[in-house]
Design a protein around this motif. Structure first.
Motif, PDB file in Angstrom:
ATOM      1  N   ILE A   5      12.896   9.420-107.329  1.00  0.00           N
ATOM      2  CA  ILE A   5      12.014   8.303-107.661  1.00  0.00           C
ATOM      3  C   ILE A   5      11.571   8.411-109.115  1.00  0.00           C
ATOM      4  O   ILE A   5      11.592   7.441-109.864  1.00  0.00           O
ATOM      5  CB  ILE A   5      10.805   8.261-106.708  1.00  0.00           C
ATOM      6  N   VAL A   9      11.945   5.700-112.073  1.00  0.00           N
ATOM      7  CA  VAL A   9      10.808   5.262-112.889  1.00  0.00           C
ATOM      8  C   VAL A   9      11.162   5.439-114.356  1.00  0.00           C
ATOM      9  O   VAL A   9      10.941   4.576-115.198  1.00  0.00           O
ATOM     10  CB  VAL A   9       9.548   6.070-112.533  1.00  0.00           C
ATOM     11  N   VAL A  34       3.699   9.552-112.269  1.00  0.00           N
ATOM     12  CA  VAL A  34       3.309   8.141-112.241  1.00  0.00           C
ATOM     13  C   VAL A  34       2.784   7.747-110.863  1.00  0.00           C
ATOM     14  O   VAL A  34       3.201   8.300-109.846  1.00  0.00           O
ATOM     15  CB  VAL A  34       4.531   7.276-112.637  1.00  0.00           C
ATOM     16  N   ASN A  35       1.836   6.822-110.854  1.00  0.00           N
ATOM     17  CA  ASN A  35       1.410   6.206-109.603  1.00  0.00           C
ATOM     18  C   ASN A  35       2.053   4.835-109.485  1.00  0.00           C
ATOM     19  O   ASN A  35       1.961   4.039-110.410  1.00  0.00           O
ATOM     20  CB  ASN A  35      -0.107   5.977-109.609  1.00  0.00           C
ATOM     21  N   ILE A  36       2.701   4.588-108.350  1.00  0.00           N
ATOM     22  CA  ILE A  36       3.282   3.260-108.153  1.00  0.00           C
ATOM     23  C   ILE A  36       2.292   2.448-107.344  1.00  0.00           C
ATOM     24  O   ILE A  36       1.903   2.851-106.250  1.00  0.00           O
ATOM     25  CB  ILE A  36       4.623   3.349-107.408  1.00  0.00           C
ATOM     26  N   MET A  37       1.855   1.338-107.891  1.00  0.00           N
ATOM     27  CA  MET A  37       0.845   0.554-107.183  1.00  0.00           C
ATOM     28  C   MET A  37       1.413  -0.786-106.759  1.00  0.00           C
ATOM     29  O   MET A  37       2.043  -1.480-107.545  1.00  0.00           O
ATOM     30  CB  MET A  37      -0.359   0.298-108.098  1.00  0.00           C
ATOM     31  N   TYR A  38       1.168  -1.117-105.517  1.00  0.00           N
ATOM     32  CA  TYR A  38       1.570  -2.421-105.023  1.00  0.00           C
ATOM     33  C   TYR A  38       0.338  -3.321-105.052  1.00  0.00           C
ATOM     34  O   TYR A  38      -0.723  -2.934-104.561  1.00  0.00           O
ATOM     35  CB  TYR A  38       2.113  -2.293-103.603  1.00  0.00           C
ATOM     36  N   GLU A  40      -1.311  -7.227-104.391  1.00  0.00           N
ATOM     37  CA  GLU A  40      -1.171  -8.589-103.916  1.00  0.00           C
ATOM     38  C   GLU A  40      -1.825  -9.492-104.933  1.00  0.00           C
ATOM     39  O   GLU A  40      -2.640  -9.043-105.726  1.00  0.00           O
ATOM     40  CB  GLU A  40      -1.883  -8.740-102.568  1.00  0.00           C
ATOM     41  N   ASP A  43      -5.448  -9.014-106.458  1.00  0.00           N
ATOM     42  CA  ASP A  43      -5.925  -7.629-106.460  1.00  0.00           C
ATOM     43  C   ASP A  43      -6.356  -7.238-107.871  1.00  0.00           C
ATOM     44  O   ASP A  43      -5.708  -7.593-108.851  1.00  0.00           O
ATOM     45  CB  ASP A  43      -4.802  -6.672-106.010  1.00  0.00           C
ATOM     46  N   TYR A  55      -5.459   6.588-116.110  1.00  0.00           N
ATOM     47  CA  TYR A  55      -4.135   5.998-116.216  1.00  0.00           C
ATOM     48  C   TYR A  55      -4.186   4.793-117.134  1.00  0.00           C
ATOM     49  O   TYR A  55      -5.220   4.154-117.258  1.00  0.00           O
ATOM     50  CB  TYR A  55      -3.654   5.508-114.841  1.00  0.00           C
ATOM     51  N   ARG A  60       5.796  -3.410-113.504  1.00  0.00           N
ATOM     52  CA  ARG A  60       7.177  -3.187-113.086  1.00  0.00           C
ATOM     53  C   ARG A  60       7.817  -4.497-112.607  1.00  0.00           C
ATOM     54  O   ARG A  60       8.898  -4.861-113.008  1.00  0.00           O
ATOM     55  CB  ARG A  60       7.205  -2.132-111.977  1.00  0.00           C
ATOM     56  N   ASN A  61       7.119  -5.169-111.702  1.00  0.00           N
ATOM     57  CA  ASN A  61       7.556  -6.489-111.228  1.00  0.00           C
ATOM     58  C   ASN A  61       6.333  -7.376-111.156  1.00  0.00           C
ATOM     59  O   ASN A  61       5.232  -6.877-110.955  1.00  0.00           O
ATOM     60  CB  ASN A  61       8.114  -6.435-109.801  1.00  0.00           C
ATOM     61  N   GLU A 107       2.132 -11.373-106.651  1.00  0.00           N
ATOM     62  CA  GLU A 107       2.480 -10.108-106.032  1.00  0.00           C
ATOM     63  C   GLU A 107       3.190  -9.240-107.074  1.00  0.00           C
ATOM     64  O   GLU A 107       4.146  -9.683-107.703  1.00  0.00           O
ATOM     65  CB  GLU A 107       3.416 -10.420-104.877  1.00  0.00           C
ATOM     66  N   ILE A 109       4.230  -5.084-108.748  1.00  0.00           N
ATOM     67  CA  ILE A 109       4.271  -3.631-108.681  1.00  0.00           C
ATOM     68  C   ILE A 109       3.957  -3.120-110.082  1.00  0.00           C
ATOM     69  O   ILE A 109       4.524  -3.585-111.076  1.00  0.00           O
ATOM     70  CB  ILE A 109       5.648  -3.121-108.206  1.00  0.00           C
TER      71      ILE A 109
ATOM     72  N   LYS B  65      -2.214   1.405-100.888  1.00  0.00           N
ATOM     73  CA  LYS B  65      -1.252   0.728-101.757  1.00  0.00           C
ATOM     74  C   LYS B  65      -0.876   1.472-103.033  1.00  0.00           C
ATOM     75  O   LYS B  65      -0.289   0.902-103.940  1.00  0.00           O
ATOM     76  CB  LYS B  65      -1.756  -0.689-102.109  1.00  0.00           C
ATOM     77  N   ILE B  67       1.282   4.607-104.483  1.00  0.00           N
ATOM     78  CA  ILE B  67       2.271   5.631-104.181  1.00  0.00           C
ATOM     79  C   ILE B  67       2.307   6.621-105.339  1.00  0.00           C
ATOM     80  O   ILE B  67       2.512   6.223-106.492  1.00  0.00           O
ATOM     81  CB  ILE B  67       3.668   4.999-104.028  1.00  0.00           C
TER      82      ILE B  67
END
Lengths: 639, 220
Positions: A5, A9, A34-38, A40, A43, A55, A60-61, A107, A109, B65, B67
């Motif tokens: 992963i 990244v 790194v922290n991957i944050m999702y 919505e 948010d 941080y 990312r997206n 939405e 990332i 949420k 990771i």
């Protein structure tokens, strides 16, 4: 332990600043933490006055908006950050609470980059911090326009490229033209004009520089009658000269010139007046290095003796183009300028190629640019499309003459390719015997296309009808145009075919207003802006111009402007077509510069909402002009 | 007084197993926001629970949420069984430069990693059965964790008229429908990360429908 992963990244980060300035190992160290944050939609990543995080963030997206909360609690959007944009940089620079609020616009990332590790890895990397500070400053201190986010790059990128040039060694002129102090002013002037230069260095018998004569010396001291024309140069030269070493940087050179208010520096072996002259650094050289002046680029092209020089001049045009687009200089002006440069490059290539031939051309000829260069719409490097017309010769001389021009064309196309204009895949180049022929054969060719239209003829017409002469006899071009319009008067079938062709790509929007993307092949899911949006406008303009017998207007935008003038009833439609065309071409060019390609294929996901809307607005006139063509040439039954 | 069936001698388990099991002895369920989830995927030599072996386990963990990349798990197992025909799917060769460990070592690391987290997997039954079979081979019990299968959760999250229990969603289907970027598909960690995104996106949908409750997530 392997961490796939982190590697992925890393793959992402490495293509975006400031991470592109780090080496892979350092980057992997960062990526691992790194922290991957999702997120919505809606948010919140951080709010104004929140304590700073450990941080900072990169999208990312999706997209994250930054808001500025005013005292009366209104939220003003400062910027939208798309994939690859960084935000929340404040804690990296100063340990203070956030001043802005970051909210997921859709939405998304987001990667959280740990500041501590980032700092330890990037320790003293000036470039990285410079980028971060620029990015920080542009979000923090001028936070009231929605397009701010783009400015990060506008502010930064041109400077960055300038900076690099700035600290490079200056490209001075080697083997400068010299004379002795006994030379007469007239002889010196003759020498200068022969070499197309603006100054000549006066040297002593040890080849050490003792003085300099420039154009202004000749103007001020000879032309005014102060000295006779045969006075020795010693009387009018500026002496002593300012000298420097050959490893002088562009920045130092500029500084020296400003300090002594001079335009020329003599480069000597050890940097003093008491050693041998090895070159001259002119103000012009410096500006050429900085690459920000079209007049100098043109001069450089005209003086170029080698293809390599032409290539670097043409490359500079790209950075010029970028800064012009960023400064929002009108596209019609940019188009004129770049096509002027392209034409100058082609002319110089032709001149140099003729020199390489064993004998001068046996008869007069002209070199035609066709397709986009013919329309003066070639901003980036694209394929070269060209043709050659030579004066009619007797039957027995034909083959010999054609062979000469084919050989010449091969030299020309090869040089153009070296400069950056790719060979045409369809071989529509003057080096192909089909497109290198005598004037009467060309006339017959065009007549045949017009009178016997078929799919292939139309395809070729759409390229060859947009010709413009780059080099050679104007007479050929005029005669060809004359023949075409005369023949066009006798047929309507040709228009029907051209009309059908102009309608072959329907609206770029599909059902539900979705962009139509490519369905298969390597470019799957990309939007082909050339095929779907530019070509329909170009084709329609060509058809209408031909049917109106408008001569000598090749540029699509100008064609629509001319049409608007001739048909006041449709003024609005044609003007909106002209506008849409310019906007779309600008869009394509920006994309091309960004991705270092032709810009033809656009990744829709890389566009912001606003850009998509802008694109969509440009599509409306496409439908309208196509409808109009359908009616005008009664194509409904023909299709 | 001791009832006779309690006298049956309790099987002796190694310490690491007991530590793992002890984590389940307490606390009512946390709120979803505070729950630690582990999305996992296994690459195997095939689909036969008894015969085939796990070649690689990939997992990512997340709470609320976020990771953390440094908290991901990527294990490659040394196995005697090897089937060349599946190499084209997972790309794991018998001899490669990857650092491989024994099954037992992998179990220890894996159990210590998952703890009592709620486990997420696509077609979770398969992964669960493969892992349980591996545990059985080493005389251990079955996994105690709660499992959520993204395939059936997705089906549930769809509008009633589109729901169909015969629907069989592949991970690729979900990526397409939920717009999840497919990176490193068919590596255990890559698929685990994709599964995590898929799960989070489904949760977001459920949240909009105000269905984000444990009993909804867990009922099958």
């Amino acid at each position: 332990m392997k961490n796939s992963i982190a590697e992925r990244v890393c793959d992402f980060l490495i293509s975006y600043p400031p991470f592109d300035k780090l080496n892979e190992n350092d980057l992997l160290e960062i990526a691992k933490e790194v922290n991957i944050m999702y997120l919505e939609k809606g948010d919140i990543v951080f709010s104004k006055d929140d304590t700073y995080h450990n941080y900072f963030y990169i999208v990312r997206n999706g997209a994250v908006s930054l808001y500025h909360r005013t005292n009366d609690n209104k939220m003003n959007m400062v910027s939208i950050n798309d994939a690859g944009d960084i935000f929340g940089v404040r804690p990296l620079i100063i340990e203070e609470n956030y001043k802005l609020t970051a909210v997921a616009n859709e939405e998304s990332i987001v990667y959280g980059i740990p500041i501590e590790i980032f700092k330890s890895v990037t320790n003293n990397n000036v470039k990285v911090y410079k980028y971060l500070i620029t990015s920080f400053a542009s979000n923090a201190y001028d936070p009231y326009t929605a397009e701010e986010n783009e400015k990060i790059f506008i502010d930064y990128l041109p400077n960055q490229s300038n900076d690099i040039v700035f600290f490079q060694t200056a490209n001075y002129t080697k083997r400068p033209i010299t004379c002795t102090s006994k030379t007469t002013s007239q002889e010196a002037a003759v020498k200068m004009s022969k070499h197309k230069i603006g100054c000549i260095i006066v040297v002593n018998n040890k080849k050490q520089p003792v003085g300099i004569i420039t154009n202004s010396d000749l103007k001020n001291r000879i032309a005014t009658g102060l000295f006779p024309i045969n006075t020795p140069v010693a009387n009018i030269m500026t002496s002593p000269v300012i000298t420097d070493r050959k490893d002088i940087t562009v920045a130092q050179g500029q500084l020296q010139m400003i300090k002594h208010s001079i335009g020329h520096l003599c480069i000597t072996k050890d940097g003093t007046v008491n050693s041998k002259l090895i070159g001259v650094l002119t103000h012009h050289d410096i500006l050429v290095d900085l690459g920000n002046n079209p007049a100098f680029i043109l001069k450089e092209i005209k003086r170029a003796k080698r293809t390599k020089t032409l290539r670097s001049a043409r490359q500079k045009t790209n950075s010029l183009l970028k800064s012009y687009l960023d400064q929002n200089i009108p596209l019609s002006h940019i188009l004129k300028l770049v096509s002027k440069i392209n034409d100058a490059v082609t002319v110089r290539v032709i001149e140099l190629s003729i020199d390489k031939m064993p004998s001068p051309p046996p008869v007069k000829f002209s070199w035609l640019a066709i397709g986009s260069q013919g329309r003066n719409e070639q901003l980036l490097f694209t394929d070269q499309d060209n043709a050659l017309v030579f004066e009619d010769v007797t039957e027995d001389k034909y083959e010999e003459t054609q062979n000469y021009f084919l050989e010449l064309s091969r030299l020309i196309t090869k040089s153009l390719n070296k400069i950056g204009f790719e060979y045409c895949e369809a071989d529509m180049m003057a080096s192909n015997p089909e497109w290198c022929k005598s004037l009467s054969k060309w006339k017959r060719q065009f007549t045949d296309w017009i009178l016997n239209p078929n799919e292939k003829a139309i395809l070729l017409s759409s390229i060859f009808f947009d010709y413009s002469r780059i080099y050679g006899d104007k007479n050929h071009e005029d005669k060809l145009t004359e023949t075409i319009y005369k023949t066009l008067g006798n047929t309507s079938l040709f228009y029907s075919f051209l009309g059908k062709d102009a309608l072959k790509s329907p609206s770029p929007l599909g059902f539900f207003k979705q962009f139509l993307v490519e369905q298969n092949g390597e470019q799957k899911n990309l939007f082909n802006i050339k095929k779907r949006a530019l070509m329909p406008l170009i084709d329609a303009a060509r058809l209408l111009t031909l049917s109106k017998q408008i001569k000598g207007v090749n540029n699509t935008a100008e064609r629509y402007e001319k049409l608007a003038e001739l048909e006041p009833a449709n003024k609005e439609l044609f003007e909106s077509c002209s506008y849409a065309f310019k906007a779309l071409l600008k869009f394509k060019t920006k994309q091309g510069l960004m991705h270092n390609d032709s810009g033809k294929f656009i990744k829709l996901e890389s566009l912001s909402k606003e850009e998509k809307l802008k694109l969509r607005r440009c599509f409306k006139p496409i439908n309208e002009v196509q409808e109009s063509i359908k009616l005008r040439f009664s194509l409904t039954n023909f299709m | 007084m001791k009832l006779p069936w309690f006298n049956k001698k309790r099987k002796e388990y190694p310490d690491f197993w007991n530590t793992y099991v002890d984590k389940f002895n307490k606390h009512p369920k946390e709120a979803i926001q505070n729950t630690r989830f582990v999305a996992l995927d296994t690459e195997t030599t095939g689909f036969n629970i008894k015969e085939d072996r796990i070649l690689s386990i990939g997992a990512v963990s997340f709470t609320n949420k976020v990771i953390q990349v440094n908290k991901s798990l990527e294990l490659y197992l040394r196995q005697a069984i090897f089937k060349p025909e599946t190499v084209k799917i997972h790309g794991l060769m018998k001899h490669s430069d990857l650092e491989k460990i024994s099954e037992l070592e992998a179990i220890k690391i894996f159990l210590d990693y998952i703890k009592d987290a709620v486990l997420i997997a696509h077609h979770a039954n398969f992964d669960r059965n493969m892992i349980n079979e591996m545990l059985l081979r080493h005389n251990l019990g079955s996994l105690k964790n709660t499992f959520i299968d993204t395939g059936s959760l997705y089906n549930k999250s769809k509008h009633i008229i589109y729901q169909n229990h015969l629907n069989h969603y592949t991970l690729d289907d979900l990526c397409r429908e939920l717009n999840v970027p497919k990176v490193d598909r068919h590596t255990a960690t890559g698929d685990a990360l994709i599964t995590a995104f898929v799960f989070l996106k489904i949760l977001a949908r459920l949240d909009k429908k105000k269905e984000l409750k444990w009993d909804y997530l867990l009922k099958s």
